[in-house]
Scaffold this motif. Sequence first.
Motif, short mmCIF file in Angstrom:
data_model
loop_
_atom_site.label_atom_id
_atom_site.label_comp_id
_atom_site.label_asym_id
_atom_site.label_seq_id
_atom_site.Cartn_x
_atom_site.Cartn_y
_atom_site.Cartn_z
N GLN A 242 1.12 -1.28 -0.04
CA GLN A 242 -0.04 0.08 -0.05
C GLN A 242 0.84 1.40 0.17
OE1 GLN A 242 -2.90 -0.09 3.02
NE2 GLN A 242 -3.87 1.75 2.28
N SER A 243 1.96 1.04 0.68
CA SER A 243 3.01 2.51 0.71
C SER A 243 3.61 2.78 -0.67
CB SER A 243 3.76 2.28 1.78
OG SER A 243 4.79 1.27 1.50
N VAL A 244 3.80 1.68 -1.20
CA VAL A 244 4.47 2.01 -2.57
C VAL A 244 3.54 2.12 -3.93
CG1 VAL A 244 6.59 1.09 -1.27
CG2 VAL A 244 5.31 -0.52 -2.97
N ALA A 245 2.25 1.48 -3.54
CA ALA A 245 1.44 1.55 -4.93
C ALA A 245 1.30 2.71 -5.71
CB ALA A 245 0.12 0.70 -4.31
N GLY A 246 1.25 3.64 -5.04
CA GLY A 246 0.93 4.91 -5.82
C GLY A 246 2.31 5.48 -6.57
N ALA A 247 3.68 5.27 -6.23
CA ALA A 247 4.76 5.69 -6.83
C ALA A 247 4.99 4.69 -7.88
CB ALA A 247 5.91 5.71 -6.05
N THR A 248 4.48 3.33 -7.95
CA THR A 248 4.49 2.40 -8.76
C THR A 248 3.49 2.51 -9.71
OG1 THR A 248 5.28 0.85 -7.15
CG2 THR A 248 4.80 -0.09 -9.26
N ALA A 249 2.21 2.59 -9.43
CA ALA A 249 1.44 2.94 -10.68
C ALA A 249 1.62 4.14 -11.65
CB ALA A 249 -0.02 3.20 -9.99
N ASN A 250 2.07 5.18 -10.84
CA ASN A 250 2.15 6.47 -11.76
C ASN A 250 3.52 7.21 -11.20
OD1 ASN A 250 2.08 8.89 -13.22
ND2 ASN A 250 0.01 9.23 -12.51
N PRO A 251 4.73 6.61 -11.53
CA PRO A 251 6.02 7.40 -11.10
C PRO A 251 6.14 8.88 -11.14
CG PRO A 251 6.50 5.18 -12.36
CD PRO A 251 4.84 5.61 -12.52
N ALA A 252 5.54 9.32 -12.17
CA ALA A 252 5.73 10.55 -12.69
C ALA A 252 4.91 11.61 -11.54
CB ALA A 252 5.34 11.13 -14.02
N HIS A 253 3.73 11.13 -11.17
CA HIS A 253 2.87 11.91 -10.20
C HIS A 253 2.10 10.87 -9.26
CE1 HIS A 253 3.13 15.20 -13.11
NE2 HIS A 253 3.04 14.51 -14.09
N PRO A 254 3.12 10.44 -8.23
CA PRO A 254 2.56 9.42 -7.34
C PRO A 254 1.36 10.24 -6.37
CG PRO A 254 4.83 10.15 -6.82
CD PRO A 254 4.55 10.81 -7.99
N THR A 255 1.63 11.40 -6.16
CA THR A 255 0.41 11.97 -5.19
C THR A 255 -1.04 12.09 -5.93
OG1 THR A 255 1.28 14.17 -6.10
CG2 THR A 255 2.19 13.11 -4.02
N ASP A 256 -0.87 11.65 -7.15
CA ASP A 256 -2.12 11.97 -8.04
C ASP A 256 -2.89 10.85 -8.07
OD1 ASP A 256 -1.88 14.57 -8.26
OD2 ASP A 256 -0.91 14.58 -10.35
#
Length: 402
Positions: A242-256
């Motif tokens: 869960q902690s790395v899913a955002g950055a993995t799915a969209n490395p350019a904009h992990p906060t989005d």
Amino acid sequence: MKRRSTTTTPRPTRLSPADLLRLGLLGPRTRRLRSALSALGISLGIAAAVAVTGISSSNQAHLLERLDRLGSNVITVGPGKDADQKKVPLPPEAEKMLANITPVQRVTATGDTTAHVYRSDLVPTELNGSIAVEAARLNLPDVLHARLRSGRWLDTASQHLPVTVLGDQAAGRLGVSAPGRKVWLGGQWYAVIGILEPNELIPDLDTSALVGWPQATAHLGADGTASAVYVQAHPERVDVVQSVAGATANPAHPTDVAVTRPSDLLKARTETRNTMTGLVLTLAAVALLVGGVGIANTMVVGVMERRGEIGLRRALGARSGQVAAQFLIEAVLLGFGGGLAGAAGGALTVYTYAAAQGWPASVPLYTLAAGPLTAVLVATAAGIYPALRAARMPPTTALRAA
């Protein structure tokens, strides 16, 4: 030659623990109704505490069982919002990148379409019943523990055909009770091949019409990107994924990227119940306090009524400590008896309620042990003052007042 005196000072009497216990039982045996009523207050407090703790534990066991069955190790990754509150779609490669995370076991997804579904081609377009038409991967039921109420799921052949699987609520709104019916979807007739059971983990499935991914891309306006990616992780590594899913799915904009754990909704309901549990435990503590006051009152009245007995015992050589121990043991026995009865009553309540709800009954052992112990502590605190009052009573005063 002087003769030695043979007179010796008598040793003070000492009561054995068995004698003290017999003296402590004297009051409860002779004043049974009053003693029972005093112990009842303690018993109700302990019963309430054990019952509330046990019911909460049983409910938690039931929810954990449901979570395991539903898939508590599933994480949802979806489009987030930028600074202007506009939805940021996931990159087309998000599914593959998420599947490459080591603790991830399986990945599935759904995708948005521009199509709507109706009961027939005669229904006005604005009356779509809030039913979403979604593209679905073939492994979606396995990852999300989705079960079919009737019919079958999409397969390699049918994902290219005009067929659909309806969620439980979607089928109800479209008036479809069994597979074989047709619905007007995306401007053409689609055959219903399956109907899903309600899904507590992903409620959005209940109001969706699911079609094959190739069919949705070719004919229903789907752009091929996922609107929601469902990641099934190793149960012990869910938080890491869960902690790395955002950055993995969209490395350019992990906060989005919006990363949620659907089972957290069920856990939030558990926390709400825990709040109510705290309230009821507070009421149980009040009941314990009232029970302690009842024991103290009984003991004070008992001391006043038994002044003759106290004076006679003191006149016959009983020490003040022995008198205090007698009344303190009496209070402890009342508390212990009430604690045992309360623990048994609370456990019986838990098993009865759990059986009625169809839950696995769970009574934590620490509550059964802590119940009588707490009752003894409360009773001891309540009995100290009456015991000291009895011990300080002069023999002459006690005999004169008897």
